[in-house]
Design a protein around this motif. Structure first.
Motif: not given
Length: 564
Positions: A22-28, A32-35
């Motif tokens: 879920a955290d992957m899909n909330t990166a802006r 941020d998504t890659l990290q």
């Protein structure tokens, strides 16, 4: 996440895996998504090191994110490995589903290629499935989520925390995580493309036709709502086109959306907010109507785009669903201002509402309300204002208020919205003045209920008393709980006789038995009536009413208090 034994997997492990996904899909952003992808491998999948290698425009792979070791991160982040070397690694690896594993016994073949790595040597494994420092495990990321699609990148992992090569569950978890990571990276790229397209549309109107296809994809597949509306002319604001996300959000078809403008869909109370929103990039938070008649909170942002050089101008509107955030804000605000047991306004909210009605300067020609309290509390009146009061406006002259809504007077000058709060003159005399009555209520016999039947019974009594008090006042009056068994009622526009009648009615409403756990209990109530008027603080008003309540309580025979 430690490797689980088949076929049983701890629920906590699944929850942890779900959370990192879920955290992957909330990166802006894409970065941020890659990290977040790299961090999720370490925090949720049970590995000490993780690296995300992202395919660049030239086909080579760059180390875009690293987690687990700051020294290794500084060493290889930003370094590039050729596509040829990566293809060789993925081809020679042992297939674990979509994963590729290269054991340390074969990894020496790759020591001379140009793929950045942090591997070290170590002693031979002590048992068959022990992880060796030179073992390599890769999870390819495909655009379609499965092998055969476009390669987006590769996740490299190392050092399982349990020291073993992953079993069936660990492999399945890593493969599933890579599948979701590929989707998140694809979406992040799409969002980045959309944002870049919007910037180009706003700043480079000359390049609109050249970027039409890019904009179309960004518009149609945007994860949040988008709309294009007419700008200018008789049809100004009419929606010409709405994407699928906006149609789903409002429960309307694309053809139905073309019959409306946003002014047709906005909540009546938010029309002013919409009109104040600048068409040149303004932002607003307001409510839009769904097809079922309900409303959803959205953040709305406008941008102006041109179809071509000197061509028609259109309004591009971005709509983001903020319903959940608004719901949390309302809940937090309510919790901060209301009593958790009874749901009534709490002490802070009561004082806020009372203070909002009062200024620090008493009405000219009338005695200050605190004069009558000086003997009990000392002279604590605020110093007279010279050119402004607590409301920040100049008082000027005092004239009668036209509406007589509060039985007081209004202030002239540029700030005539403040109505001076006054109180009836004289004890026991009703001179016809209407004021803001403050009824301080203290329950009689409540402590014995707590002592005999417990606090649960006491809580039930307080809840029922709160309900009876609320039912006994007018709409617009305030019933608040100060704490314990103390309640306060604010009732505006009452004369002295009206306030006394209200106290009697509320006392009579409290007296009837209350059913608690199959038994009937009774409490009485003592009321003190105070009057709020300008020149007093909220605390002084409450102290005045409290003092009168104790006078009333002492004046009644003890044996009659509970009966009212």
């Amino acid at each position: 996440m430690e490797t689980e034994s088949e076929p049983y997997v701890r629920l906590a492990t699944l929850r942890q895996l779900h959370q990192v996904m879920a955290d992957m899909n909330t990166a802006r952003s894409l970065a941020d998504t890659l990290q977040t992808v790299a961090d999720g491998v370490v925090s949720g999948l049970g590995y000490e090191l993780a690296c995300v290698n992202l395919v660049q425009g030239d086909g080579n792979l760059v180390v875009a994110a690293f987690a687990g070791n700051s020294a290794a991160e500084a060493l290889i982040t930003g370094r590039v490995g050729s596509r040829e070397s990566w293809d060789r690694r993925l081809a020679m690896g042992e297939a674990w589903g979509d994963l590729r594993f290269i054991p340390h016994t074969e990894g020496w073949v790759l020591d001379e290629d140009d793929v950045p790595q942090w591997f070290t040597d170590g002693p031979p494994p002590r048992f068959e499935d022990e992880w060796h420092p030179s073992d390599r495990l890769f999870a390819p990321l495909y655009a379609t989520g499965a092998a055969g699609g476009e390669l987006l990148g590769v996740i490299s992992v190392d050092r399982p925390r349990n020291g073993r090569r992953p079993g069936a569950w660990g492999r399945e978890a890593l493969q599933m995580y890579a599948f979701q990571a590929a989707i998140a990276i694809s979406n992040a790229r799409l969002r980045a493309n959309m944002q870049r397209a919007l910037v180009r549309l706003e700043r480079e109107q000359q390049a609109l036709r050249a970027s039409e296809e890019s904009f179309r994809q960004a518009f149609e597949y945007a994860p949040s709502g988008m709309a294009i509306a007419e700008m200018g002319g008789d049809q100004h604001g009419r929606i010409l086109r709405a994407n699928d996300a906006l149609c789903r959000l409002l429960g309307r078809t694309a053809s139905a959306m073309r019959r409306y403008s946003f002014s047709d869909l906005v909540h009546p109370e938010d029309i002013g907010t919409l009109l104040r929103t600048s068409a040149e990039g303004g932002r607003a938070e307001l409510r839009l109507a769904r097809r079922d008649g309900t409303y959803v909170w959205v953040s709305l942002r406008n941008s102006v785009v041109a179809d071509a050089a000197d061509g028609p101008r259109f309004l591009l509107t971005h709509v983001e669903d903020i319903e959940e955030r608004k719901r949390r804000e309302v809940q937090l605000a309510h919790r901060a201002s209301h009593d958790s047991l009874t749901g009534l306004p709490n002490s802070a909210e009561l004082r806020s509402r009372l203070s909002a009605r009062l200024c620090i300067r008493p009405l000219e020609g009338r005695p200050s309300a605190v004069d009558s309290l000086d003997a009990a509390y000392g002279d604590r009146r605020a110093p007279a204002a010279t050119d402004s009061n607590g409301h920040g406006f100049d008082f000027g002259a005092v004239v009668p208020h036209e509406s007589g809504l509060y039985g007081g007077t209004a202030l002239t000058g540029g700030f005539d919205h403040h109505v001076h709060v006054v109180a009836p003159d004289g004890e026991g005399v009703d001179d016809g003045t209407k004021g803001l009555a403050v009824l301080f209520c203290d329950l009689d016999g409540f402590k014995s209920i707590n002592d005999r039947f417990g606090h649960n019974a006491g809580d039930a009594v307080l809840i029922e008393v709160a309900r009876r008090l609320t039912s006994g006042v007018r709409d617009g009056d305030t019933v608040a709980r100060l704490g314990g068994d103390e309640f306060v009622v604010l009732a505006d526009g009452l004369g002295r006789a009206d306030a006394e009648d209200l106290a009697v009615r509320l006392r009579n409403a409290i007296i009837p038995p209350i059913r608690v756990d199959g038994r009937a209990v009774r409490v009485g109530a003592s009321f003190g009536i105070g009057w709020a008027h300008c020149g007093m603080t909220a605390e002084e008003v409450l102290q005045s009413a409290d003092q009168r309540m104790y006078v009333e309580k002492r004046s009644r025979a003890k044996q009659h208090r509970r009966a009212g």
